[in-house]
Motif scaffolding. Structure first.
Motif, PDB file in Angstrom:
ATOM      1  N   ARG A  25       1.518  -0.840  -0.108  1.00  0.00           N
ATOM      2  CA  ARG A  25      -0.029  -0.148   0.166  1.00  0.00           C
ATOM      3  C   ARG A  25       0.870   1.047  -0.181  1.00  0.00           C
ATOM      4  NH1 ARG A  25      -5.530   0.998   0.943  1.00  0.00           N
ATOM      5  NH2 ARG A  25      -5.224  -1.497   2.532  1.00  0.00           N
ATOM      6  N   ALA A  26       0.745   2.476  -0.999  1.00  0.00           N
ATOM      7  CA  ALA A  26       1.149   3.522  -1.254  1.00  0.00           C
ATOM      8  C   ALA A  26       1.109   4.307   0.375  1.00  0.00           C
ATOM      9  CB  ALA A  26       0.923   3.974  -2.459  1.00  0.00           C
ATOM     10  N   SER A  27       2.266   4.409   0.960  1.00  0.00           N
ATOM     11  CA  SER A  27       2.083   6.211   2.198  1.00  0.00           C
ATOM     12  C   SER A  27       1.895   7.163   1.497  1.00  0.00           C
ATOM     13  CB  SER A  27       3.547   5.407   2.872  1.00  0.00           C
ATOM     14  OG  SER A  27       4.512   5.957   1.999  1.00  0.00           O
ATOM     15  N   GLU A 135      18.876  15.247 -19.420  1.00  0.00           N
ATOM     16  CA  GLU A 135      17.909  14.112 -18.772  1.00  0.00           C
ATOM     17  C   GLU A 135      17.770  13.372 -18.961  1.00  0.00           C
ATOM     18  OE1 GLU A 135      14.829  15.868 -21.067  1.00  0.00           O
ATOM     19  OE2 GLU A 135      15.426  17.946 -20.980  1.00  0.00           O
ATOM     20  N   ALA A 136      18.780  12.466 -19.524  1.00  0.00           N
ATOM     21  CA  ALA A 136      18.637  10.884 -19.275  1.00  0.00           C
ATOM     22  C   ALA A 136      18.548  10.558 -17.481  1.00  0.00           C
ATOM     23  CB  ALA A 136      20.891  10.495 -19.833  1.00  0.00           C
ATOM     24  N   ALA A 137      18.832  11.331 -17.066  1.00  0.00           N
ATOM     25  CA  ALA A 137      19.210  10.243 -15.937  1.00  0.00           C
ATOM     26  C   ALA A 137      17.494  10.106 -15.586  1.00  0.00           C
ATOM     27  CB  ALA A 137      19.402  11.516 -14.543  1.00  0.00           C
ATOM     28  N   ALA A 138      16.812  10.559 -15.793  1.00  0.00           N
ATOM     29  CA  ALA A 138      14.757  11.145 -15.279  1.00  0.00           C
ATOM     30  C   ALA A 138      13.973  10.167 -15.287  1.00  0.00           C
ATOM     31  CB  ALA A 138      14.509  11.913 -16.228  1.00  0.00           C
ATOM     32  N   ASN A 139      14.448  10.025 -16.381  1.00  0.00           N
ATOM     33  CA  ASN A 139      13.038   7.921 -16.391  1.00  0.00           C
ATOM     34  C   ASN A 139      13.903   7.509 -15.870  1.00  0.00           C
ATOM     35  OD1 ASN A 139      11.197   9.421 -17.427  1.00  0.00           O
ATOM     36  ND2 ASN A 139      11.649   8.593 -19.826  1.00  0.00           N
ATOM     37  N   PRO A 140      15.410   6.557 -16.120  1.00  0.00           N
ATOM     38  CA  PRO A 140      15.258   5.203 -15.047  1.00  0.00           C
ATOM     39  C   PRO A 140      15.300   5.701 -13.209  1.00  0.00           C
ATOM     40  CG  PRO A 140      16.585   5.882 -16.788  1.00  0.00           C
ATOM     41  CD  PRO A 140      16.115   7.113 -16.503  1.00  0.00           C
ATOM     42  N   CYS A 141      15.831   6.783 -13.260  1.00  0.00           N
ATOM     43  CA  CYS A 141      15.417   7.437 -11.621  1.00  0.00           C
ATOM     44  C   CYS A 141      13.913   7.140 -11.084  1.00  0.00           C
ATOM     45  CB  CYS A 141      16.321   8.368 -11.862  1.00  0.00           C
ATOM     46  SG  CYS A 141      17.944   8.605 -11.422  1.00  0.00           S
ATOM     47  N   SER A 142      13.148   7.898 -12.667  1.00  0.00           N
ATOM     48  CA  SER A 142      11.574   8.095 -11.655  1.00  0.00           C
ATOM     49  C   SER A 142      10.547   6.816 -11.527  1.00  0.00           C
ATOM     50  CB  SER A 142      11.275   9.296 -12.788  1.00  0.00           C
ATOM     51  OG  SER A 142      11.760  10.570 -12.351  1.00  0.00           O
ATOM     52  N   HIS A 143      10.661   5.644 -13.213  1.00  0.00           N
ATOM     53  CA  HIS A 143      10.546   4.800 -12.711  1.00  0.00           C
ATOM     54  C   HIS A 143      10.845   3.970 -11.850  1.00  0.00           C
ATOM     55  CE1 HIS A 143       8.684   5.874 -17.906  1.00  0.00           C
ATOM     56  NE2 HIS A 143       8.968   6.848 -16.795  1.00  0.00           N
ATOM     57  N   SER A 144      12.657   3.983 -11.505  1.00  0.00           N
ATOM     58  CA  SER A 144      12.850   2.653 -11.003  1.00  0.00           C
ATOM     59  C   SER A 144      12.072   3.169  -9.143  1.00  0.00           C
ATOM     60  CB  SER A 144      13.585   2.744 -10.716  1.00  0.00           C
ATOM     61  OG  SER A 144      14.118   1.971  -9.619  1.00  0.00           O
ATOM     62  N   LEU A 145      11.974   4.393  -8.778  1.00  0.00           N
ATOM     63  CA  LEU A 145      11.385   4.488  -7.801  1.00  0.00           C
ATOM     64  C   LEU A 145      10.002   4.956  -7.080  1.00  0.00           C
ATOM     65  CD1 LEU A 145      13.894   8.276  -7.311  1.00  0.00           C
ATOM     66  CD2 LEU A 145      13.353   6.833  -5.385  1.00  0.00           C
ATOM     67  N   LEU A 146       8.784   5.473  -8.390  1.00  0.00           N
ATOM     68  CA  LEU A 146       7.967   5.516  -8.118  1.00  0.00           C
ATOM     69  C   LEU A 146       7.671   3.727  -8.361  1.00  0.00           C
ATOM     70  CD1 LEU A 146       6.786   7.777 -10.951  1.00  0.00           C
ATOM     71  CD2 LEU A 146       6.664   7.964  -8.319  1.00  0.00           C
ATOM     72  N   SER A 147       8.323   2.949  -9.167  1.00  0.00           N
ATOM     73  CA  SER A 147       7.627   1.616  -9.018  1.00  0.00           C
ATOM     74  C   SER A 147       7.795   1.180  -7.407  1.00  0.00           C
ATOM     75  CB  SER A 147       8.656   0.956 -10.116  1.00  0.00           C
ATOM     76  OG  SER A 147       7.774   0.986 -10.953  1.00  0.00           O
ATOM     77  N   ASP A 148       9.054   1.766  -7.071  1.00  0.00           N
ATOM     78  CA  ASP A 148       9.185   1.103  -5.534  1.00  0.00           C
ATOM     79  C   ASP A 148       8.487   1.460  -4.012  1.00  0.00           C
ATOM     80  OD1 ASP A 148      11.015  -0.702  -6.087  1.00  0.00           O
ATOM     81  OD2 ASP A 148      12.261   0.359  -5.515  1.00  0.00           O
ATOM     82  N   TYR A 149       7.969   2.990  -4.937  1.00  0.00           N
ATOM     83  CA  TYR A 149       7.250   3.486  -3.970  1.00  0.00           C
ATOM     84  C   TYR A 149       5.519   2.932  -4.437  1.00  0.00           C
ATOM     85  CZ  TYR A 149       9.912   7.803  -2.655  1.00  0.00           C
ATOM     86  OH  TYR A 149      10.924   8.071  -2.443  1.00  0.00           O
TER      87      TYR A 149
END
Length: 531
Positions: A25-27, A135-149
């Motif tokens: 469940r998301a916090s 901008e190369a950092a944006a999607n790898p970091c964001s997608h991975s973070l959101l998939s863990d959040y």
């Protein structure tokens, strides 16, 4: 009961590919993080697309051709975004994603401001290169973070909300840039003395680049979610150099020698020579050597990285570049983005040239229409995909096929319109359907890999999308426009890719039902993954 990867058995019974999840469940903090990352993605696309609305002014003031303008809109940004993005995925899987994202945000925002100082095509190209690297950092970091959040059951919708920032940012660049171009003589009075002496297009770059530097501080101090696998203990600098050496020449030769000896180096040099010969031939035939040099670098880097990945992380390679399903859906999606990219990149110049719209009229009309239509589309598409995917794991691909084929008539009507209102109406319909696939496709890529691979998978997927959609599409349109004297002809020419993209998507869809949880885990284990 859950598996070691965090997946429920029910997901496997429904035939879904592995979709490991870190939470049930998301916090509340997860929603705060989502808001910050959406805002970062918003600025990402403001900075990326500002060139489109100021393009006509750039063309006149710096004496650019349409091919050069297409290079600046797409290739200069896309290739270096892709080359650095190759390494960024694995770096994001090993280091702090929040800090990596913050550094990238500060870089791309700063380089956008630097573009405002440009006095030549070369200067602009270097600035756009810097935007791509950041901008190369944006999607790898964001997608991975959101998939863990967030849990897997919400992933398509959450990533669709994140991607909403994409379209709001693109719209804001058109609206804000158009107003800056048309009303800078008045707006500048609100700034310190001397601002009114700055050209309007330069001011647009300065104003759009500044906010990202401040937002980078908030991103830097975001919490890093706990991951199932520990963050690598390798020193940061050593890790960055190691990963960059997998794709950036001549460091690639050192990397290849370490893992494959002289035979690997020799094969790579032969491949590099072939790529150089082909790029040289294209440059001599059609001109525009920066375009073909950049494309050659992109082709070489991606191919070399895939080879290095096969040796250094065989399980990851097996589930991405070594997986036909991943290849089909990524290639089909990439070709689909060429059509979408042509509409987004060239609509503002088209209505200003052909329909005599002012920058403010073009920016406000296209920006509002695009943001509204795309925003509704991407969120609705994510929700529909999550619902449909419970019954059919092929749902993300079917949605992508609909988004590719159904809006073609609207694209044609855009270019037959005789008024700005007619163009915007058709553009709205086109965007409303074209963006249905975004959230579901992003989630599909995450579902096809294991948790530790999410950043790299997002990077590989974004790499293919950007290199093809932005690296080829805008230049293609500009080149055809220059050859025929008709921007409409240049834009229509990209429709020749629709049948090819459709076939690739269908081929990927046919394979998805077999990509069960057990099969994906078995492939990873067979390749050496301890799962």
């Amino acid at each position: 009961m859950q598996t070691s990867t965090g997946e429920s058995p029910n997901a496997a019974e429904r035939g879904h590919a592995p979709a490991p999840e870190g939470v049930e469940r998301a916090s509340p903090y997860a929603y705060y993080a989502l808001a910050i990352l959406v805002l970062a993605n918003f600025l990402n696309y403001v900075d990326r697309h500002i060139v489109s609305i100021v393009g006509q002014k750039l063309k006149v003031d710096l004496a650019l051709t349409d091919a050069q303008l297409g290079f600046l809109i797409g290739t200069a940004f896309a290739v270096f975004y892709g080359v650095v993005g190759i390494a960024m995925g694995r770096i994001a899987d090993a280091l702090s994603r929040t800090r990596l994202m913050a550094l990238g945000l500060a870089l791309w925002s700063g380089m956008t401001a630097v573009a405002g100082l440009a006095t030549s095509f070369a200067w602009l190209a270097v600035a756009r290169l810097g935007v791509g690297i950041g901008e190369a950092a944006a999607n790898p970091c964001s997608h991975s973070l959101l998939s863990d959040y967030f849990p897997a059951r919400n992933r398509s919708a959450v990533l669709a909300v994140y991607l909403l920032g994409t379209h709001l940012g693109a719209a804001a660049s058109l609206i804000g840039g158009g107003l800056m171009l048309s009303h800078w003589d008045t707006i500048c009075l609100s700034f310190p003395d001397g601002a009114c002496g700055i050209a309007n297009w330069r001011a647009a770059f300065f104003v759009t680049g500044a906010p990202g530097v401040l937002l980078a501080l908030l991103v830097f101090f975001m919490r890093e979610p706990r991951r199932a696998t520990a963050v690598r203990k390798t020193g940061t600098l050593r890790l960055v150099i190691l990963e960059l050496s997998a794709a950036i020449p001549p460091l690639t030769l050192v990397n290849l020698y370490r893992i494959g000896g002289m035979p690997a180096v020799t094969r790579n040099l032969i491949f590099a020579l072939i790529v150089i010969v082909i790029a040289t031939g294209l440059s001599l035939t059609v001109g525009d050597w920066p375009q073909w040099a950049a494309v050659a670098l992109g082709v070489y880097s991606v191919s070399t990285w895939a080879g290095v990945l096969r040796r250094r992380d065989t399980p990851l390679h097996r589930l991405t570049f070594g997986c036909p399903t991943f290849g089909y859906v990524a290639a089909g999606g990439a070709l689909s983005t060429v059509v979408l990219g042509a509409a987004q990149a060239w609509s503002a110049p088209y209505v200003m040239r052909t329909l005599n719209a002012t920058p403010a009229e073009a920016g406000v009309a296209l920006g509002l229409a695009g943001a509204t239509a795309a925003g509704i589309s991407v969120v609705a598409g994510g929700i529909i995909t999550d619902f449909w995917k419970r019954r059919d794991p092929r749902a993300p691909v079917w949605i992508a096929l609909i988004a590719l084929v159904v809006p073609v008539p609207a694209f044609v009507m855009m270019l037959r319109a005789e008024t700005l209102a007619g163009y915007v109406a058709a553009y709205s319909v086109f965007m409303l359907i074209s963006m249905l696939w975004a959230g579901g496709f992003a989630a599909l890529v995450q579902d096809l890999v294991l948790q530790r691979m999410r950043g790299t998978a997002a990077s590989a997927f974004s790499l293919i999308m950007i290199l093809v959609g932005s690296g080829i599409g805008p230049y293609w349109v500009g080149k055809i426009s220059g050859l025929t004297g008709s921007l409409a002809t240049g834009m229509l020419s990209v429709l020749t890719l629709v049948p090819v993209a459709a076939v690739l998507l269908v081929m990927g869809a046919r394979r998805l039902p077999a990509e069960t949880r057990e099969r994906r885990l078995a492939l990873a284990r067979a390749a050496g993954e301890p799962v």
